[in-house]
Design an enzyme around this catalytic site. Structure first.
Site, mmCIF file in Angstrom:
data_model
loop_
_atom_site.group_PDB
_atom_site.id
_atom_site.type_symbol
_atom_site.label_atom_id
_atom_site.label_comp_id
_atom_site.label_asym_id
_atom_site.label_seq_id
_atom_site.Cartn_x
_atom_site.Cartn_y
_atom_site.Cartn_z
ATOM 1 N N GLU A 74 -67.381 -59.238 -67.007
ATOM 2 C CA GLU A 74 -66.502 -59.754 -65.955
ATOM 3 C C GLU A 74 -67.111 -59.497 -64.590
ATOM 4 O O GLU A 74 -67.648 -58.424 -64.327
ATOM 5 C CB GLU A 74 -65.116 -59.100 -66.032
ATOM 6 N N ASP A 123 -66.065 -54.412 -69.365
ATOM 7 C CA ASP A 123 -65.483 -54.736 -68.060
ATOM 8 C C ASP A 123 -65.949 -53.721 -67.018
ATOM 9 O O ASP A 123 -65.358 -52.662 -66.849
ATOM 10 C CB ASP A 123 -63.958 -54.744 -68.151
ATOM 11 N N GLY A 134 -55.702 -63.636 -67.947
ATOM 12 C CA GLY A 134 -54.417 -63.764 -67.268
ATOM 13 C C GLY A 134 -53.851 -65.162 -67.346
ATOM 14 O O GLY A 134 -53.255 -65.667 -66.389
ATOM 15 N N HIS A 170 -53.091 -60.813 -64.669
ATOM 16 C CA HIS A 170 -52.533 -60.268 -65.904
ATOM 17 C C HIS A 170 -51.033 -60.025 -65.735
ATOM 18 O O HIS A 170 -50.564 -59.740 -64.636
ATOM 19 C CB HIS A 170 -53.222 -58.949 -66.264
ATOM 20 N N ASP A 224 -61.272 -56.484 -76.053
ATOM 21 C CA ASP A 224 -60.860 -57.013 -74.750
ATOM 22 C C ASP A 224 -60.892 -55.892 -73.710
ATOM 23 O O ASP A 224 -60.313 -54.820 -73.922
ATOM 24 C CB ASP A 224 -59.443 -57.588 -74.863
ATOM 25 N N ASP A 241 -51.809 -63.054 -73.840
ATOM 26 C CA ASP A 241 -51.147 -61.854 -74.341
ATOM 27 C C ASP A 241 -49.666 -61.872 -73.984
ATOM 28 O O ASP A 241 -48.792 -61.835 -74.843
ATOM 29 C CB ASP A 241 -51.831 -60.603 -73.770
#
Length: 287
Positions: free
Chosen positions: A134, A104, A209, A180, A82, A232
Site C-alpha cells: 500500500e 502494509d 474501504g 475503512h 489483509d 468487509d
C-alpha cells in the site's frame, strides 16, 4: 480447484476488464458464505483475513477453515493476509498456507515502506506467494489501525510508479478517497488520480474501504484500473442485521444454528451482489 495466488486471479481480471472481490472472513459462517456466493456466481474470489480476524479466531483456525472450504470448491480461490503489519506476521501466514499476503507499510516514510516491502517480496517469491502493498493512507479504521481524516493522504502517481519499480510487488493498494468502516455521507473518489496511477503503474490496483461506495462508482473505478475490491463492513452489517432480526422475532431462541444460519444466508446475498457489480460473475473458468 487448487489454491491460487491473488496475482494469478488479478492477471486474469486485468485481461478481462473486471475486478475480483476480496472478502474478509472472521468465522466459519462467513467463510462458508464467501465460498457459497462465489460458487453460485461461478466467480473467482479472494478470502482474506485481517488483523482482527487473526486475533479473534487465531491464525491456525482461520487457515484451517479457509483451506477446508477451498478444498471442497470448484472455483479458484486465493487465501490472503489483509493489512499485514510486520515481516514476522507475513512469515507466519506463509507457513500457515496463505497463497497471498499484503504488507502494509503505508504508515512508514517512503524509503522504509520500500525496504519492508522488498523484504517481504524476497521471501514470498521464494515460495511462490504473491504480494500486495500500500502507498498512501486509507482513511477510517481497519481493526486496530486507525487513520484520522486529517492524516489520510492520496497516492501520488509518480511515487506509485517508483514504489512498484523498486519493490517488485504484484498489486498496489491506492488511496483515492475511500475509507475503512462506515461512511459519513457519500464517498467522493478521485477518478482522475486513479487514471493517472494506472497509466504509470503496470500492475493490478486495489481499492480498500469499498463497502458503502455506490455501485456506479465501483464500476467506474474498475473501468479505470482497479482489479481487486475489498469488502468487509457490508458483510458485517448484513450478518449482524439478520442476527438482530432473528432475535427480535424469537427473543427466546438459544440455538446458535438458528441464529447464525440465517445470518450466513444474508451474507451470501450481499456477497453475490458485490460479485455481480465487480463483473467477476461467470469468470471462474477464465482463470
Amino acid at each position: 480447484m487448487p489454491l491460487v495466488t491473488t496475482a494469478h486471479l488479478l492477471q486474469a481480471a486485468a485481461a478481462g476488464g473486471y475486478a475480483v472481490g476480496a472478502f474478509n472472513c472472521n468465522n466459519m459462517e462467513i467463510v462458508q458464505a464467501i465460498i457459497t456466493a462465489a460458487e453460485a456466481e461461478n466467480a473467482p474470489v479472494i478470502l482474506q483475513a485481517s488483523q482482527g480476524a487473526i486475533k479473534y479466531a487465531g491464525l491456525d483456525f482461520i487457515a484451517a477453515l479457509a483451506k477446508t472450504a477451498i478444498g471442497r470448491t470448484r472455483v479458484p480461490v486465493a487465501l490472503h493476509l489483509d493489512h499485514g503489519t510486520s515481516f514476522e506476521q507475513v512469515v507466519r501466514c506463509v507457513a500457515a498456507g496463505f497463497s497471498s499476503v499484503m504488507i502494509d507499510g503505508s504508515r512508514l516514510p517512503f524509503a522504509e515502506n520500500v525496504a519492508l516491502t522488498k523484504q517481504v517480496v524476497s521471501v514470498a517469491r521464494a515460495v511462490g506467494i504473491s504480494v500486495e502493498a500500500e502507498l498512501g493512507r486509507i482513511g477510517g479504521t481497519e481493526d486496530n489501525i486507525s487513520v484520522a481524516e486529517a492524516e489520510a493522504f492520496f497516492t501520488d502517481p509518480d511515487e506509485a510508479a517508483r514504489f512498484v519499480a523498486e519493490t517488485g510487488v504484484d498489486a498496489l493498494a491506492v488511496a483515492i478517497g475511500t475509507a475503512h468502516g462506515r461512511y459519513k455521507g457519500e464517498p467522493r473518489l478521485d477518478f482522475e488520480r486513479l487514471s493517472q496511477i494506472a497509466a504509470k503503474v503496470k500492475i493490478p490496483l486495489v481499492m480498500h474501504g469499498s463497502s458503502g461506495v455506490p455501485a456506479d462508482a465501483v464500476r467506474e473505478a474498475i473501468r479505470r484500473g482497479i482489479r481487486k475490491v475489498n469488502i468487509d463492513t457490508d458483510i458485517r452489517q448484513a450478518f449482524t442485521e439478520k442476527v438482530r432480526a432473528v432475535l427480535a422475532a424469537a427473543p427466546d431462541e438459544i440455538d446458535p444454528r438458528k441464529i447464525l444460519g440465517p445470518a450466513r444466508e444474508a451474507a451470501v446475498e450481499i456477497i453475490r451482489e458485490k460479485i455481480r457489480i465487480f463483473g467477476s460473475a461467470n469468470r471462474a473458468n477464465e482463470v
